[in-house]
Scaffold this motif. Structure first.
Motif, PDB file in Angstrom:
ATOM      1  N   ASP B 213       0.890  -1.175   0.135  1.00  0.00           N
ATOM      2  CA  ASP B 213      -0.016   0.033   0.052  1.00  0.00           C
ATOM      3  C   ASP B 213       0.864   1.260  -0.138  1.00  0.00           C
ATOM      4  O   ASP B 213       0.771   2.033  -0.778  1.00  0.00           O
ATOM      5  N   ASP B 214       1.862   1.118   0.980  1.00  0.00           N
ATOM      6  CA  ASP B 214       2.834   2.353   0.775  1.00  0.00           C
ATOM      7  C   ASP B 214       4.213   1.759   0.642  1.00  0.00           C
ATOM      8  O   ASP B 214       4.599   0.435   1.016  1.00  0.00           O
ATOM      9  N   TRP B 227       5.699   7.149  -0.120  1.00  0.00           N
ATOM     10  CA  TRP B 227       4.539   7.341  -1.112  1.00  0.00           C
ATOM     11  C   TRP B 227       3.533   6.080  -1.133  1.00  0.00           C
ATOM     12  O   TRP B 227       3.879   4.908  -0.698  1.00  0.00           O
ATOM     13  N   GLU B 228       2.416   6.545  -1.749  1.00  0.00           N
ATOM     14  CA  GLU B 228       1.495   5.475  -1.823  1.00  0.00           C
ATOM     15  C   GLU B 228       2.088   4.597  -3.190  1.00  0.00           C
ATOM     16  O   GLU B 228       2.514   5.258  -4.177  1.00  0.00           O
ATOM     17  N   LYS B 230       0.638   3.081  -5.591  1.00  0.00           N
ATOM     18  CA  LYS B 230      -0.184   3.255  -6.960  1.00  0.00           C
ATOM     19  C   LYS B 230       0.266   4.702  -7.473  1.00  0.00           C
ATOM     20  O   LYS B 230       0.335   4.691  -8.583  1.00  0.00           O
ATOM     21  N   GLU B 231       0.949   5.664  -6.749  1.00  0.00           N
ATOM     22  CA  GLU B 231       1.651   6.501  -7.373  1.00  0.00           C
ATOM     23  C   GLU B 231       3.046   6.410  -8.146  1.00  0.00           C
ATOM     24  O   GLU B 231       3.507   6.935  -8.855  1.00  0.00           O
ATOM     25  N   LEU B 232       3.383   5.213  -7.704  1.00  0.00           N
ATOM     26  CA  LEU B 232       4.891   4.753  -8.075  1.00  0.00           C
ATOM     27  C   LEU B 232       4.969   3.861  -9.429  1.00  0.00           C
ATOM     28  O   LEU B 232       3.943   3.219  -9.800  1.00  0.00           O
ATOM     29  N   THR B 233       6.169   4.168 -10.048  1.00  0.00           N
ATOM     30  CA  THR B 233       6.611   3.096 -11.244  1.00  0.00           C
ATOM     31  C   THR B 233       7.781   2.394 -10.536  1.00  0.00           C
ATOM     32  O   THR B 233       8.542   2.978  -9.840  1.00  0.00           O
TER      33      THR B 233
END
Lengths: 329, 502
Positions: B213-214, B227-228, B230-233
């Motif tokens: 999740d984080d 960061w969350e 889902k914001e990351l690549t």
């Protein structure tokens, strides 16, 4: 920066605490008993140290490869007995082999070494091929060698040695005992072996990581067998010299010398975890132990108590060694 | 309930000469999977050791569910509800599963004046716990009979039995197959649903993005940020970890494969469940990837080529000539080197110096007069390699155990290069090595291939396999199931062959 230095200082003290205690003890004894520092006593200590040093050198190879040789003391005893039976005076009444001709000393030494090496070879093979833990393998060998010694000597104490044999131990060159030089030569030889030859490098590698040694193309079995054979050869030499020094031998000669040798090696920085140990360290370990014994004798401490102290020193030495290792984790 | 299950605030820890942690803060929400990422040496494990009281932190505070706590040791942490499933599990394989779960706190019942272990209760409770981690298994079975993933589940069951609020998983998937990873993820999701917080330490980016999740990232002992997921690549994570944009994970491959140098024909193990009837060709100047799941017998096959394992049938041809390799020494003589997968266990000599570690396999070359080692020649060998492979070490006398994983690996590569081998087998060459050092190792591999050496690389990292291999041979269950060229290789077609069990 200063803080780091003082930490190092603490470390040096804690890692060498036994050596420091013994040195303090030596200083104390020298003050209390001035003849402790006499030349005579030093020649005495060096003679004792010489034999112990050779035994410790022998066992060090086993320890560095995470092994052990508990048959050391009994092998020393067997060596002393074989030498004794072959080097008695022609006119000695209790001669073991009454019709034995006068053998050259070097031949006797070779015979002693050759016979003792058989047991080292068996130790090495059992450890390498049958994978019996060295502690157990050599414990069994300890009993076997004792039995063989009993069979051979029929438990008769030996004496009446030829003078040219006992001279090896009592002889001096410019006031320095021959044994001192002999030990020096062996020390030099082992230093060379450990530091300048492939055998030495392979030994440290096996002690450091046996599987990695195998993967690096080292013939682990052969190296270990060499180590155990060399150890027995050194025990044989030590037994030969011990007989000359004592002027006699019996089945109890060399009893439990392996324990002292292990303790001496450990005090001198040979790690029971393998891969670590220097000839100079072993010499320090042996000296420390011999000085300890000599100091206790000078202080007229009861022999029974001397055993208790020596035993405690052995345990503390190994504990300190392991602490060094644990602290690294 | 507090907003955060676990908070570590302003944690600092110094070792002589190094600031391992510098004011690190991490906050874990309840019922979430929180990934902790960073290169090796970034301070992740130091941080976890501070949490478990293994290291005493210089500064900082720990809050559990809003309450400040002071943790003395791992046992204390466990009783406060923090459990860790370690990278290297430390179970007791000869005892039963139940005993491993309840080790140190066996249920007891009173018999007269004695307290005896209540075996029935222990087994019953263990059975229920195993069910919770989706394992239907006899708790009386010896732990040693389980696979690594099952042992992991047992460890998690143990954490559950202590009603842990925070469970730390340190590289849990490093030796799991894909199916096992899926099973683990189901367990993790179950725990999350029960409100447990999970700290997930891993280097595998795709997993992190899937399960967490984080994501908190650390670099050089400092906290970079959270960061969350889902914001990351993947690229974004790598950039934050190394502090720069890594445009290329792999150096360009400009080596050219040539004529065949090694051929295996019908090579079969003496063991029934190991490699069977393997045919394989390796060319000069080629990097051959060996893909497959864990348990595909790739390592075993390569160990047989190197003489560590025995073959029952089959032939090995080296430079067109049939060879018999019975022990490593034979392989070394023929010009083969093996870099093993378990660097610490079977690669390095920890207590020996760099010089000894580099020279140990080639000492025959430095002997004068048949017996004396020439220290000057050895020193030259070592300094040449230290320069050539840019090994970062204070001196050649430094003990190898004090180097980082990447530098240790370079030392082992040097060890083999000293023998000037024609073939270098590299089993998981970059396992446990940080991103920067990985790139250097790849470059070394390509340089060696350009010199005409042939490299076989076993890798469980798909990206590495695809990025580095000229050709990929895939094994499954002891057999070669397929081959793809480096250009055509995709995760999908490799996976297809790797799971071709029939």
């Amino acid at each position: 920066m200063n803080k780091a230095k003082s930490l190092d200082f603490k470390k040096v003290i804690s890692e060498n605490i036994l050596i420091i205690i013994v040195l303090l003890m030596v200083v104390l004894v020298s003050i209390l008993k001035p003849n402790f520092l006499s030349l005579n006593n030093f020649s005495n200590i060096s003679v004792n140290t010489a034999v112990r040093f050779i035994i410790a050198l022998g066992i060090s190879g086993c320890l560095i490869t995470k092994g052990n040789d508990l048959s050391a003391g009994r092998t020393v005893g067997l060596g002393a007995c074989i030498a004794g039976t072959l080097l008695q005076k022609p006119d000695y009444s209790g001669k073991f082999f009454p019709n034995l001709p006068q053998l050259p000393i070097w031949l006797v030494l070779l015979i002693v070494i050759a016979i003792c090496c058989i047991f080292g070879f068996i130790n090495g093979c059992v450890v390498s091929f049958w994978k019996v833990p060295p502690f157990i393998a050599t414990l069994g060998m300890q009993t076997i060698v004792y039995g063989i010694c009993l069979v051979y000597t029929k438990a008769v104490p030996l004496g009446g040695y030829r003078k040219d044999y006992t001279d090896i131990a009592s002889g001096k060159f410019f006031g320095v005992p021959y044994l001192f030089f002999i030990a020096f030569v062996f020390g030099l030889f082992m230093w060379f072996l450990y530091n300048k030859t492939r055998h030495g490098k392979y030994m440290y590698a096996i002690g450091g990581n046996e599987v990695a040694a195998e993967v690096s193309g080292i013939n682990v079995s052969r190296t270990k067998i060499k180590i155990y054979v060399l150890a027995s050869a050194l025990f044989a030499v030590a037994g030969f010299l011990l007989g000359a020094k004592a002027g006699g031998a019996s089945v109890n000669t060399g009893l439990s010398y392996e324990l002292e040798a292990i303790a001496e090696c450990t005090i001198g920085g040979v790690s029971t975890n393998g891969g670590v140990g220097k000839v100079s360290g072993i010499l320090v370990g042996v000296l420390v132990f011999e000085l300890l014994k000599s100091s206790m004798q000078f202080l007229k401490i009861d022999t029974s108590w001397q055993y208790i102290v020596q035993g405690a020193v052995i345990i503390v030495a190994v504990a300190l060694d392991l602490r060094k290792y644990l602290a690294k984790k | 309930m507090s907003e955060y299950m676990l908070e570590m605030r302003g944690i600092s820890k110094s070792f002589p000469g190094v600031k391992a942690l510098d004011n690190v803060t991490i906050k874990v929400r309840p019922g979430t999977v929180h990934a902790l990422m960073g290169e090796n040496g970034a301070g992740k494990s130091t941080l976890m050791k501070c949490l478990f009281g293994i290291y005493k932190m210089d500064e900082g505070e720990i809050y559990l569910n809003g309450e400040p706590v002071h943790i003395l040791n791992a046992d204390d942490a466990l009783h406060k509800g923090i459990a860790m499933v370690h990278q290297e599990l430390q179970p007791i394989p000869e005892r039963s599963i139940a005993e491993n779960i309840f080790c140190g706190r066996y249920p007891v019942r009173q018999v007269g004046p004695l307290k005896v272990v209540d075996h029935k209760r222990m087994y019953d409770e263990a059975y229920e716990l195993l069910k919770q981690v989706r394992m239907e298994y006899d708790p009386k079975a010896k732990l040693g009979t389980l696979s690594i993933s099952q042992m992991q589940s047992v460890e998690i069951a143990k954490a559950v039995s202590m009603s842990a609020k925070v469970v730390i998983l340190d590289e849990p998937t490093s030796s799991l197959t894909d199916n096992e990873v899926e099973a683990l993820f189901r367990i993790i999701n179950d725990l999350r649903d029960q409100g447990v917080s999970i700290i997930y330490i891993s280097h595998k980016m795709d997993e992190i993005l899937r399960i967490s999740d984080d994501v908190s990232i650390m670099r050089d002992g400092q906290y970079v940020g959270t960061w969350e997921a889902k914001e990351l690549t993947i690229d974004a994570i790598i950039a934050k970890m190394v502090g720069r944009e890594l445009t290329n994970l792999f150096p360009p491959r400009d080596n050219v494969p040539g004529e065949p140098i090694l051929e295996l024909k019908g090579v079969t193990s003496i063991l029934p469940n190991s490699f069977k009837n393997v045919n394989l060709t390796l060319r000069r100047g080629e990097i051959l990837g060996l893909g497959g799941l864990v348990g595909a017998q790739r390592t075993e096959l390569m160990e047989a080529v190197f003489g560590i394992r025995n073959i029952a049938s089959g032939e090995i041809y080296f430079k067109g000539k049939k060879v018999t390799i019975k022990r490593p020494k034979d392989a070394i003589r023929d010009g083969i080197g093996l870099i093993t997968e378990d660097r610490r266990g079977t690669g390095i000599f920890g207590v020996l110096s760099i010089a000894d570690n580099v020279s140990i396999a080639s000492l025959d070359q430095y002997v004068d007069a048949g017996i004396v080692l020439n220290d000057a020649k050895i020193e030259k060998l070592v300094s040449d390699n230290v320069a050539k492979l840019s090994i970062k070490t204070p001196s050649s006398k430094t003990l190898i155990q004090s180097l980082s994983g990447g530098n240790q690996q370079k030392v082992i590569i040097s060890r083999w290069l000293a023998n000037n081998p024609d073939i270098l087998i590299m089993d998981e060459p970059t396992r446990g090595i940080d991103v920067g050092a990985k790139y250097e190792i790849y470059q070394i591999m390509i340089d060696l291939a350009k010199q005409g050496k042939a490299i076989i690389m076993i890798s469980s990292e798909m990206a590495e396999l695809i990025g580095m291999s000229d050709r990929i041979v895939v094994m499954c269950n002891g057999k070669v199931t397929g081959e793809v060229s480096g250009e055509e290789a995709t995760q999908e077609n490799i996976m297809h062959f790797a799971t071709k069990f029939n």
